[in-house]
Design a protein around this motif. Structure first.
Motif, PDB file in Angstrom:
ATOM      1  N   UNK A  77       5.844 -94.684  26.126  1.00 50.32           N
ATOM      2  CA  UNK A  77       4.508 -95.484  26.074  1.00 50.32           C
ATOM      3  C   UNK A  77       4.778 -96.994  26.050  1.00 50.32           C
ATOM      4  N   UNK A  78       5.886 -97.605  25.672  1.00 53.95           N
ATOM      5  CA  UNK A  78       6.373 -98.947  25.327  1.00 53.95           C
ATOM      6  C   UNK A  78       6.418 -99.567  26.677  1.00 53.95           C
ATOM      7  N   UNK A  79       6.992 -98.724  27.726  1.00 54.20           N
ATOM      8  CA  UNK A  79       7.524 -99.188  28.913  1.00 54.20           C
ATOM      9  C   UNK A  79       6.239 -98.843  29.956  1.00 54.20           C
ATOM     10  N   UNK A  80       5.329 -98.285  29.932  1.00 52.41           N
ATOM     11  CA  UNK A  80       4.399 -97.714  30.887  1.00 52.41           C
ATOM     12  C   UNK A  80       3.988 -98.453  31.574  1.00 52.41           C
ATOM     13  N   UNK A  81       3.046 -99.661  30.991  1.00 53.10           N
ATOM     14  CA  UNK A  81       2.347-100.478  31.837  1.00 53.10           C
ATOM     15  C   UNK A  81       3.524-101.181  32.818  1.00 53.10           C
ATOM     16  N   UNK A  82       4.663-101.624  32.561  1.00 52.51           N
ATOM     17  CA  UNK A  82       5.509-102.024  33.515  1.00 52.51           C
ATOM     18  C   UNK A  82       5.941-100.905  34.558  1.00 52.51           C
ATOM     19  N   UNK A  83       5.966 -99.735  34.212  1.00 50.62           N
ATOM     20  CA  UNK A  83       6.607 -98.788  35.280  1.00 50.62           C
ATOM     21  C   UNK A  83       5.842 -98.003  35.846  1.00 50.62           C
ATOM     22  N   UNK A  84       4.570 -97.868  35.549  1.00 57.56           N
ATOM     23  CA  UNK A  84       3.592 -97.164  36.284  1.00 57.56           C
ATOM     24  C   UNK A  84       2.640 -98.091  36.625  1.00 57.56           C
ATOM     25  N   UNK A  85       2.618 -98.794  37.715  1.00 52.63           N
ATOM     26  CA  UNK A  85       1.562 -99.814  38.049  1.00 52.63           C
ATOM     27  C   UNK A  85       0.896 -98.975  39.472  1.00 52.63           C
ATOM     28  N   UNK A  86      -0.379 -99.695  39.756  1.00 50.16           N
ATOM     29  CA  UNK A  86      -1.184 -99.070  40.551  1.00 50.16           C
ATOM     30  C   UNK A  86      -0.447 -98.649  42.012  1.00 50.16           C
ATOM     31  N   UNK A  87      -0.666 -97.450  42.542  1.00 51.73           N
ATOM     32  CA  UNK A  87      -1.699 -96.596  41.997  1.00 51.73           C
ATOM     33  C   UNK A  87      -1.537 -95.710  40.977  1.00 51.73           C
ATOM     34  N   UNK A  88      -0.277 -95.777  40.151  1.00 51.74           N
ATOM     35  CA  UNK A  88      -0.131 -94.905  39.161  1.00 51.74           C
ATOM     36  C   UNK A  88      -1.004 -95.422  37.820  1.00 51.74           C
ATOM     37  N   UNK A  89      -1.237 -94.699  36.716  1.00 50.91           N
ATOM     38  CA  UNK A  89      -1.687 -95.237  35.479  1.00 50.91           C
ATOM     39  C   UNK A  89      -1.521 -94.195  34.511  1.00 50.91           C
ATOM     40  N   UNK A  90      -0.732 -94.842  33.506  1.00 52.22           N
ATOM     41  CA  UNK A  90      -0.320 -93.847  32.214  1.00 52.22           C
ATOM     42  C   UNK A  90      -1.411 -93.523  31.101  1.00 52.22           C
ATOM     43  N   UNK A  91      -1.921 -92.722  31.231  1.00 54.72           N
ATOM     44  CA  UNK A  91      -3.231 -92.581  30.366  1.00 54.72           C
ATOM     45  C   UNK A  91      -2.855 -92.186  28.986  1.00 54.72           C
TER      46      UNK A  91
END
Length: 309
Positions: free
Chosen positions: A78-92
């Motif tokens: 969860x801590x690295x999700x915003x960095x690793x899953x960028x558009x079109x991905x989204x960590x919900x």
């Protein structure tokens, strides 16, 4: 993946279903790559584990991918999700998507659509998804386990009423308004956090028992596992890739399904999903909302969408 229509176990798999599977498998490859990068443990779960062992791929009538992690590794992801899953991905997750409160995370493709029945008026991302279930250590005592699941169920029911249920009487509408005011004051996400606080309070690694606390409180016995079943990981075939499974997969599947090697067609727990692989979900939702029944519009009015806390 061969996208041609085919028959497996007497069930016709359409070309469109295979296109959905192909997107989900591409998302899974992305997820596994990130987990490998950060040395995080993750395993196939539920229907995906069953399909991997029995069918060497998707169960013919399945419509998603299920994975699971222990909370410690999930929190790192969860801590690295915003960095690793960028558009079109989204960590919900409840902390990343206002109004989302399901007890598991989902990896989404924001440039696609996968809307569950009843979710048309929900505020969160509704692209094609794969599920990531979070398992926590459970108390050794049956009495304590029952207590924690009952408390979590009460909170989750309140969150569900807030987002989904329309009252059937004048008194019910007044209660709905009062409940909405409560959430505006206290915060939707803060209410969700009460469930995770309960998990932390009863966290007991010495019990060796793990369970999917936030998702399965009604039927938690089917999802209780021994942590030693996950002490080793195997990579097994799944369609045209390999995925990680616990070495003691037989114990996991027997606990959940009984005699799991006998195929038994069951309806998807999601119901009929509205799928559009060529359009992003906001445009599809906009069309659907214009068609919604007046009761849904009232629910939307009485339950203003939560802002991120």
């Amino acid at each position: 993946m061969n996208l041609k229509e085919e028959i497996r176990n007497g069930y016709t798999i359409t070309s469109e279903s295979k296109k959905l599977w192909q997107i989900q498998m591409e998302m899974l490859r992305k997820l596994l790559k990130v987990c490998t990068k950060y040395n995080l443990k993750i395993w196939a779960e539920g229907g995906t584990l069953l399909g991997a062992i029995r069918d060497k791929g998707f169960i013919p009538w399945d419509d998603d991918i299920d994975m699971m992690m222990l909370r410690g590794d999930y929190e790192k992801l969860l801590k690295v999700a915003a960095e690793e899953f960028q558009f079109p991905y989204f960590f919900q997750a409840p902390s990343t998507d206002p109004g989302y409160f399901r007890g598991h995370a989902q990896l989404r493709r924001s440039d696609t659509t996968a809307i569950l029945p009843g979710d048309v008026d929900q505020p969160f991302n509704q692209g094609v998804f794969i599920d990531i279930f979070v398992f926590d250590f459970l108390p050794a005592s049956e009495e304590e386990r029952t207590l924690i699941f009952e408390k979590i169920e009460k909170i989750r029911n309140r969150l569900h009423r807030r987002n989904y249920e329309l009252p059937g009487s004048v008194k019910g509408y007044l209660n709905k308004i009062n409940e909405s005011l409560y959430f505006i004051k206290k915060g939707f996400y803060n209410e969700y956090l009460k469930m995770e606080e309960l998990i932390t309070k009863y966290h007991n690694p010495s019990s060796h028992l793990i369970g999917d606390v936030l998702w399965t409180s009604k039927n938690y016995h089917k999802y209780m596992r021994d942590i030693t079943w996950y002490s080793e990981t195997l990579n097994v075939p799944f369609e045209d890739m390999e995925i990680p499974v616990p070495k003691e997969y037989d114990k996991v599947l027997t606990t959940q399904y009984g005699d799991y090697m006998i195929p038994a067609k069951a309806p998807s727990q999601h119901g009929t999903i509205i799928i559009d692989l060529d359009r992003p979900y906001p445009s599809v939702i906009k069309e659907l909302r214009n068609q919604t029944y007046w009761k849904t519009k009232i629910l939307r009015f009485l339950s203003p969408r939560p802002a991120k806390n």
